[in-house]
Design a protein around this motif. Structure first.
Motif, mmCIF file in Angstrom:
data_model
loop_
_atom_site.group_PDB
_atom_site.id
_atom_site.type_symbol
_atom_site.label_atom_id
_atom_site.label_comp_id
_atom_site.label_asym_id
_atom_site.label_seq_id
_atom_site.Cartn_x
_atom_site.Cartn_y
_atom_site.Cartn_z
ATOM 1 N N GLU A 31 1.794 15.696 -8.684
ATOM 2 C CA GLU A 31 0.903 14.587 -8.313
ATOM 3 C C GLU A 31 1.596 13.268 -8.626
ATOM 4 O O GLU A 31 1.221 12.545 -9.547
ATOM 5 N N PRO A 32 2.632 12.921 -7.854
ATOM 6 C CA PRO A 32 3.411 11.725 -8.176
ATOM 7 C C PRO A 32 2.613 10.439 -7.982
ATOM 8 O O PRO A 32 1.729 10.344 -7.133
ATOM 9 N N VAL A 33 2.949 9.461 -8.803
ATOM 10 C CA VAL A 33 2.344 8.126 -8.728
ATOM 11 C C VAL A 33 3.443 7.145 -8.356
ATOM 12 O O VAL A 33 4.514 7.137 -8.971
ATOM 13 N N SER A 34 3.189 6.318 -7.363
ATOM 14 C CA SER A 34 4.185 5.356 -6.901
ATOM 15 C C SER A 34 4.059 4.038 -7.658
ATOM 16 O O SER A 34 3.026 3.748 -8.274
ATOM 17 N N ILE A 35 5.124 3.237 -7.582
ATOM 18 C CA ILE A 35 5.061 1.890 -8.148
ATOM 19 C C ILE A 35 3.951 1.096 -7.469
ATOM 20 O O ILE A 35 3.229 0.317 -8.106
ATOM 21 N N LEU A 36 3.791 1.290 -6.149
ATOM 22 C CA LEU A 36 2.751 0.574 -5.417
ATOM 23 C C LEU A 36 1.366 0.915 -5.950
ATOM 24 O O LEU A 36 0.498 0.045 -6.048
ATOM 25 N N ALA A 37 1.156 2.189 -6.318
ATOM 26 C CA ALA A 37 -0.139 2.580 -6.868
ATOM 27 C C ALA A 37 -0.391 1.908 -8.215
ATOM 28 O O ALA A 37 -1.512 1.468 -8.509
ATOM 29 N N LEU A 38 0.641 1.802 -9.044
ATOM 30 C CA LEU A 38 0.489 1.113 -10.327
ATOM 31 C C LEU A 38 0.211 -0.369 -10.124
ATOM 32 O O LEU A 38 -0.610 -0.972 -10.822
ATOM 33 N N LEU A 39 0.877 -0.975 -9.128
ATOM 34 C CA LEU A 39 0.622 -2.383 -8.826
ATOM 35 C C LEU A 39 -0.797 -2.578 -8.293
ATOM 36 O O LEU A 39 -1.456 -3.583 -8.584
ATOM 37 N N ALA A 40 -1.268 -1.616 -7.497
ATOM 38 C CA ALA A 40 -2.643 -1.684 -7.012
ATOM 39 C C ALA A 40 -3.627 -1.617 -8.178
ATOM 40 O O ALA A 40 -4.617 -2.358 -8.226
ATOM 41 N N ARG A 41 -3.354 -0.717 -9.144
ATOM 42 C CA ARG A 41 -4.212 -0.624 -10.327
ATOM 43 C C ARG A 41 -4.203 -1.939 -11.095
ATOM 44 O O ARG A 41 -5.247 -2.404 -11.600
ATOM 45 N N ILE A 42 -3.051 -2.569 -11.205
ATOM 46 C CA ILE A 42 -2.958 -3.845 -11.916
ATOM 47 C C ILE A 42 -3.746 -4.927 -11.178
ATOM 48 O O ILE A 42 -4.441 -5.743 -11.800
ATOM 49 N N CYS A 43 -3.662 -4.943 -9.842
ATOM 50 C CA CYS A 43 -4.433 -5.912 -9.057
ATOM 51 C C CYS A 43 -5.929 -5.729 -9.281
ATOM 52 O O CYS A 43 -6.678 -6.712 -9.427
ATOM 53 N N LEU A 44 -6.378 -4.480 -9.306
ATOM 54 C CA LEU A 44 -7.798 -4.207 -9.520
ATOM 55 C C LEU A 44 -8.243 -4.690 -10.900
ATOM 56 O O LEU A 44 -9.349 -5.224 -11.059
ATOM 57 N N SER A 45 -7.368 -4.542 -11.892
ATOM 58 C CA SER A 45 -7.674 -5.051 -13.228
ATOM 59 C C SER A 45 -7.779 -6.570 -13.210
ATOM 60 O O SER A 45 -8.692 -7.161 -13.816
ATOM 61 N N GLY A 46 -6.853 -7.213 -12.480
ATOM 62 C CA GLY A 46 -6.888 -8.673 -12.398
ATOM 63 C C GLY A 46 -8.110 -9.187 -11.668
ATOM 64 O O GLY A 46 -8.701 -10.203 -12.051
#
Length: 485
Positions: A308-323
């Motif tokens: 179940e790989p996680v991409s850098i884009l997915a981590l950036l999306a999570r960070i955007c949602l936090s922001g």
């Protein structure tokens, strides 16, 4: 679906239906039926291209085709007649499992079309009559012969010979060939059968570059004589302007400018970006961030669960949602007519994706409800479907904030245009090794540039700067995300 009865003749007019939010017209790509054909209820009768997708349109009536309203390449407005049907006694059964003279498998092919999700079949590649059933679009001739002459006989365009280096090695008869609409159209316009090409895409998919390589390697076709009576003529070549005296010869073999009509998705992109520039007073701010810890975090996550790989884009999306949770002012749009700002309850995250048809922004609705792994899976599925052209129009509208990873093009920074009517867009540049000062010592770190373009009407620099600084801090210290999950 819309339609109406013509009382004078007893025929039924099927009107071009509303194919998606805000769409007012569609361009006819090809008719799947001809005058005199018998059609059944929900049979696909025409393929059209809207500003958002290529769509197969099913007809709600059964009977015999009396008239087709519009030719391939013509734009039809929503609500205007598309096809006229004369009902038959027992209409719907006259068509049978296959039309007369139809090659074996076409009836099954039509059933597969009708079974498609929402009848959106962009990028399908069943191979059933893929080259014989599609028609070329007419082109405008802007440089006619200066001397008036008699109307010449239509010319037959012979298919270009495909060099051996570009041909597929013994393709299996009837093998499926999955290619995008623009690739099929490019091959069709140059008389190339995609089944003869060796695809270089994933799984042997034929890409645009494969068609262009075949065109570059093929010898120039010799002019052909007028066809015998009864043969249909191929449409004219792409429009070219006559060369201007004294202007240096262009690289184009015809020596003239290539004129490309601004239609379909390119027209919508142009209109939308122009409107964004006219209406939104946008400002771009940016910051460099040390992404070393983010890259290591992704590596650790994927090492723990490689299936179940996680991409850098997915981590950036999570960070955007936090922001956006901390700075909801940026998850908004301005209603100019109502003179108000609306902050959205959910984050409908748009992901800018480059496709063969142009730039599209598919939307992940209520992205704040997804876990990081779910975000990764949704992003992978959505971007793949966008590039294949299989997303319905509804998936391409309604975003409230956009994430644009232009770093995949090898770009460090950008000042992107906001996706109207949204209020902000985060851009991410490539992650590269750069010298960086860590605890007073020079070190080599993974560095990226983050840019935030925002609508100055919804907030001032304090909010925008706070959001971008929060994003940069989370990129540099991914552990900060835990406090907001």
């Amino acid at each position: 679906m819309g339609g109406g009865m013509s009382t004078a003749t007893g025929t039924l007019d099927f009107l071009l239906p509303d194919l998606g939010e805000g769409l007012t017209e569609a361009e006819i790509v090809q008719w799947r039926v001809a005058v005199g054909d018998t059609v059944t209820v929900d049979q696909s009768v025409v393929e059209v291209e809207t500003a958002k997708a290529v769509v197969d349109v099913p007809c709600p009536y059964a009977g015999r085709v009396v008239a087709l309203h519009g030719a391939a390449g013509e734009t039809r407005p929503v609500g205007q007649p598309l096809i006229t049907i004369a009902p038959l006694d027992g209409a719907g059964e006259a068509a049978g499992p296959a039309r007369a003279g139809e090659p074996a498998g076409h009836a099954t092919y039509r059933e597969e079309e009708r079974a498609g999700s929402g009848n959106v079949l962009i990028g399908y590649g069943t191979g059933h009559g893929a080259t014989g059933r599609r028609r070329r679009r007419p082109r405008l001739a802007l440089a006619p012969d200066p001397a008036p002459t008699a109307t010449p006989a239509p010319a037959v365009v012979a298919p270009l010979p495909v060099p051996a280096s570009a041909r597929a090695s013994a393709p299996a008869p009837g093998a499926a060939l999955v290619i995008s609409p623009i690739v099929r159209r490019l091959a069709r316009e140059h008389g190339i059968d995609p089944a003869t090409l060796r695809g270089t895409g994933p799984g042997g998919v034929v890409r645009r570059a494969d068609v262009e390589a075949a065109l570059a390697a093929a010898p120039a076709p010799a002019p052909s004589a007028a066809p015998p009576p009864g043969l249909s003529a191929a449409p004219p070549a792409p429009t070219r302007l006559a060369p201007v005296p004294g202007r240096p010869e262009s690289a184009d073999p015809a020596g003239g400018d290539l004129v490309i009509p601004l239609t379909g998705i390119r027209k919508v992109i142009a209109d939308k970006l122009s409107r964004s520039r006219r209406e939104i007073p946008e400002v771009t701010i940016w910051v460099d961030a040390d992404a070393t810890a983010l890259v290591e975090t992704r590596r650790a996550i994927n090492a723990a669960t490689p299936d179940e790989p996680v991409s850098i884009l997915a981590l950036l999306a999570r960070i955007c949602l936090s922001g956006l949770r901390r700075f909801p002012q940026l998850n908004a749009h301005v209603d100019t007519e109502g003179q108000r700002i609306t902050q959205s309850a959910g984050v409908h995250l748009g992901i800018a994706a480059q496709t063969d048809r142009g730039l599209v922004v598919p939307v992940l609705r209520d992205a704040q409800r997804l876990t990081t792994r779910e975000l990764a899976a949704a992003l992978a599925e959505t971007t793949a479907a966008a590039r294949a052209g299989t997303l319905p129009p509804a998936r391409l509208t309604g975003g409230t904030f956009t994430l644009n990873n232009y770093g995949v093009f090898g770009v460090d920074g950008s000042t992107p245009i906001i996706n109207h009517p949204e209020a902000a867009l985060l851009g991410v540049g490539r992650i590269v090794d750069k010298p960086w000062v860590v605890d007073g010592q020079l070190a080599v770190r993974k560095v990226t540039q983050l840019s935030l373009t925002f609508d100055h009407r919804v907030c001032d620099g304090g909010v925008a700067g706070g959001f971008l600084r929060h994003v940069a801090d989370c990129v540099e210290q991914p552990a900060l995300l835990v406090a907001n999950v």
